[in-house]
Enzyme design. Structure first.
Site, short mmCIF file in Angstrom:
data_model
loop_
_atom_site.label_atom_id
_atom_site.label_comp_id
_atom_site.label_asym_id
_atom_site.label_seq_id
_atom_site.Cartn_x
_atom_site.Cartn_y
_atom_site.Cartn_z
N GLY A 77 0.86 -1.18 0.00
CA GLY A 77 0.00 0.00 0.00
C GLY A 77 0.89 1.23 0.00
N GLY B 29 2.33 2.79 2.48
CA GLY B 29 3.51 2.66 3.34
C GLY B 29 4.55 1.73 2.73
CD GLU C 58 -13.46 11.94 -1.04
OE1 GLU C 58 -12.67 12.87 -1.22
OE2 GLU C 58 -13.10 10.77 -0.87
CG ASP D 289 -4.17 3.08 7.53
OD1 ASP D 289 -3.68 4.21 7.60
OD2 ASP D 289 -5.16 2.80 6.81
C1 LIG Z 1 -11.99 4.47 0.64
C2 LIG Z 1 -10.81 5.14 1.28
C3 LIG Z 1 -10.53 6.46 1.00
C4 LIG Z 1 -9.42 7.08 1.56
N1 LIG Z 1 -9.19 8.39 1.26
C5 LIG Z 1 -8.07 8.98 1.75
C6 LIG Z 1 -7.74 10.31 1.37
O1 LIG Z 1 -8.48 10.96 0.62
N2 LIG Z 1 -6.60 10.85 1.87
C7 LIG Z 1 -5.76 10.15 2.69
O2 LIG Z 1 -4.72 10.67 3.10
N3 LIG Z 1 -6.05 8.91 3.07
C8 LIG Z 1 -7.17 8.29 2.62
N4 LIG Z 1 -7.47 7.02 2.99
C9 LIG Z 1 -6.59 6.34 3.94
C10 LIG Z 1 -5.35 5.79 3.25
O3 LIG Z 1 -5.71 5.11 2.07
C11 LIG Z 1 -4.61 4.90 4.22
O4 LIG Z 1 -4.25 5.65 5.34
C12 LIG Z 1 -3.38 4.29 3.58
O5 LIG Z 1 -3.74 3.48 2.48
C13 LIG Z 1 -2.59 3.48 4.60
O6 LIG Z 1 -1.48 2.93 3.97
P1 LIG Z 1 -0.87 1.55 4.48
O7 LIG Z 1 0.31 1.29 3.62
O8 LIG Z 1 -0.71 1.57 5.94
O9 LIG Z 1 -2.01 0.47 4.19
P2 LIG Z 1 -2.73 0.12 2.82
O10 LIG Z 1 -2.57 1.18 1.81
O11 LIG Z 1 -4.10 -0.30 3.22
O12 LIG Z 1 -1.94 -1.14 2.30
C14 LIG Z 1 -1.94 -2.37 2.96
C15 LIG Z 1 -1.47 -3.43 1.98
O13 LIG Z 1 -1.19 -4.61 2.70
C16 LIG Z 1 -1.74 -5.72 2.04
N5 LIG Z 1 -1.98 -6.72 3.09
C17 LIG Z 1 -2.80 -6.61 4.16
N6 LIG Z 1 -2.69 -7.70 4.94
C18 LIG Z 1 -1.79 -8.50 4.35
C19 LIG Z 1 -1.26 -9.78 4.69
N7 LIG Z 1 -1.61 -10.42 5.80
N8 LIG Z 1 -0.37 -10.34 3.84
C20 LIG Z 1 0.01 -9.71 2.70
N9 LIG Z 1 -0.46 -8.49 2.35
C21 LIG Z 1 -1.34 -7.90 3.17
C22 LIG Z 1 -2.98 -5.19 1.38
O14 LIG Z 1 -3.36 -6.00 0.27
C23 LIG Z 1 -2.52 -3.79 0.96
O15 LIG Z 1 -1.94 -3.81 -0.32
C24 LIG Z 1 -8.58 6.37 2.44
C25 LIG Z 1 -8.86 5.04 2.72
C26 LIG Z 1 -9.96 4.42 2.14
C27 LIG Z 1 -10.25 2.97 2.43
#
Ligand SMILES: Cc1cc2nc3c(=O)[nH]c(=O)nc-3n(C[C@H](O)[C@H](O)[C@H](O)COP(=O)(O)OP(=O)(O)OC[C@H]3O[C@@H](n4cnc5c(N)ncnc54)[C@H](O)[C@@H]3O)c2cc1C
Length: 429
Positions: free
Chosen positions: A11, A13, A172, A309
């Site tokens: 994602g 991060g 949205e 997150d």
């Molecule tokens: C509908 C929606 C709208 C949003 N709008 C905004 C916005 O306008 N502005 C903003 O700043 N933020 C927004 N956010 C929040 C933002 O998208 C998140 O804060 C961000 O994606 C977090 O990044 P991350 O890398 O922690 O997790 P994520 O981007 O969620 O990535 C996690 C990744 O880990 C993978 N994964 C999970 N568990 C496992 C596992 N056990 N094994 C292997 N892979 C795994 C998933 O497939 C995914 O690819 C929004 C979120 C959503 C759901």
């Protein structure tokens, strides 16, 4: 052998961490249970037919194709063995182990139904491509089935859309569905006027867009109501079924008849967080986020970073910018250590502001002391999303789809599958 960095999740991060390691003397292994990096902030546009799933979800393999020190593996990480420094991965039933020297856990969060997971069948959330395509099927399918319905009351329930949760995603979505019905589908049906569709935004708290400054909350609500969205605040959802929702407000129970319900309230961090925290006695909050040390590492395990997150640190919000910056911070820390600099530096977040769109040409933006509304905010939103959308091809495709949706009347991505509509008709009888 080079230092091995395993990254769980591609994602915001995980992907930013992987890219920030491109020049470091490391071997990076990115493991994700999907083959794509998902740009979640635009998911609502996939659900409402503005963008295609490919526009917001490029293949991880494609994004990292030129990064020679990175490989991508498809699989779900089901356990982390902190002692052996290995990931346990399941790929369609096949188990494997991946050894690491440094680990970055960026598994993100899923939808939370606050203990009512049974709501999910009738009110899908919006976290993944599968969710967005399911919702697209339900939204456009509802208009199709309304066209077939002879009885007015039953037709009305097909034409009632309820979005639960008035955070940025809920706002949205509600705005887009209203715009879809009032503008994009204007001349498409013969037995009803799509503009008569009801879009109801239900929120348990007393305001919309809680993370935004108050004047922007008021403006967002005003803009939504002008679009025709019914905003119901202080309203708690107590039940969800095929035909609608049970709600309660000020102790008075009520009912909303609606075939299409969408859950945009609450997040729950990946269970991987609790699994890792449990091994070292680290704290996990109610949303499942792991309390990390100021440098984003797991207490007692400086080689393990928990970011985005999944991380709990200084009350930082679960937004893309926190995930990207914490991913880059973890990568920089690993690279520095390999150069012999082992001083742990705390993660410092640079708040670049928040924004949400309400409809075409209307948005709210808060950057430091700057507050923007209306067209200026919308243009800022457009620019920021074009810049941050991953990959040139995606930017180009999104810009073309936006031109059709915002300057014209159309929605290019309205395809729903035969299986989606007929499965739903059968399920509902
Ligand atoms: C509908 C929606 C709208 C949003 N709008 C905004 C916005 O306008 N502005 C903003 O700043 N933020 C927004 N956010 C929040 C933002 O998208 C998140 O804060 C961000 O994606 C977090 O990044 P991350 O890398 O922690 O997790 P994520 O981007 O969620 O990535 C996690 C990744 O880990 C993978 N994964 C999970 N568990 C496992 C596992 N056990 N094994 C292997 N892979 C795994 C998933 O497939 C995914 O690819 C929004 C979120 C959503 C759901």
């Amino acid at each position: 052998m080079s230092h091995r960095v395993a990254i769980v999740g591609a994602g915001f991060g995980g992907l930013f961490a992987a890219r920030a390691l491109r020049r470091a003397p490391v071997d990076v292994t990115v493991v994700d249970r999907t083959n794509h990096h998902l740009f979640q902030p635009l998911l609502y546009q996939v659900a409402t037919g503005v963008l295609s799933e490919g526009d917001v979800a490029p293949a991880i393999r494609d994004v990292l194709r030129n990064q020679r020190n990175a490989r991508v593996l498809l699989g779900e990480v089901i356990d982390v063995d902190l002692q052996a420094r290995e990931l346990v991965v399941d790929t369609v039933g096949e188990r494997s182990r991946i050894a690491y020297d440094s680990l970055i856990v960026a598994a993100g969060a899923a939808q939370s139904y606050f203990g009512h997971d049974e709501f999910a069948v009738h009110a899908p959330g919006m976290k993944t491509i599968d969710d967005a395509l399911e919702l697209r099927g339900r939204i456009f399918g509802a208009f199709e089935l309304a066209e077939l319905e002879a009885e007015a009351k039953r037709r009305d329930t097909w034409l009632t859309f309820v979005v639960v949760g008035a955070g940025p995603t809920g706002v949205e979505l509600a705005g887009q569905i209203a715009e879809l019905s009032r503008r994009a589908l204007k001349r498409d049906y013969r037995t009803f006027d799509p503009a008569d569709a009801r879009v109801i935004l239900v929120e348990a708290a007393g305001k919309v867009l809680a993370p935004f400054p108050e004047p922007l909350q008021h403006r967002a609500r005003h803009d939504l109501e002008r679009l025709g969205v019914e905003v119901r605040l202080d309203t708690l959802v107590t039940g969800v079924d095929e035909e609608g929702l049970d709600v309660t407000r000020d102790g008075v129970d009520g009912r909303i008849d609606a075939r299409t319900k969408i859950w945009a309230a609450g997040v729950q961090a990946s269970p991987l967080g609790a699994m890792i925290a449990g091994q070292v006695g680290a704290t996990v909050d109610r949303a499942g986020r792991v309390s990390v040390r100021p440098d984003c590492t797991l207490p007692g395990h400086p080689e393990v970073f928990v970011i985005g997150d999944l991380m709990r640190l200084d009350g930082l919000p679960g937004v893309a910018e926190v995930a990207m910056q914490s991913g880059a911070h973890a990568a920089r820390t690993i690279a520095r250590r390999l150069r012999g600099d082992t001083r742990g530096r705390p993660f410092r977040y640079r708040d670049l502001g928040t924004m949400a769109t309400i409809s075409r040409f209307r948005a709210v933006v808060s950057i430091g002391r700057v507050r923007l509304t209306g067209l200026a905010a919308w243009l800022t939103w457009l620019l920021v999303h074009l810049v941050f959308l991953t990959g040139f091809k995606n930017r180009f495709a999104a810009a073309a789809n936006w031109a059709v949706a915002f300057l014209g009347h159309g929605r290019r991505q309205r395809t729903i599958t035969e299986r989606q509509v007929f499965a739903r008709k059968k399920e509902l009888g």
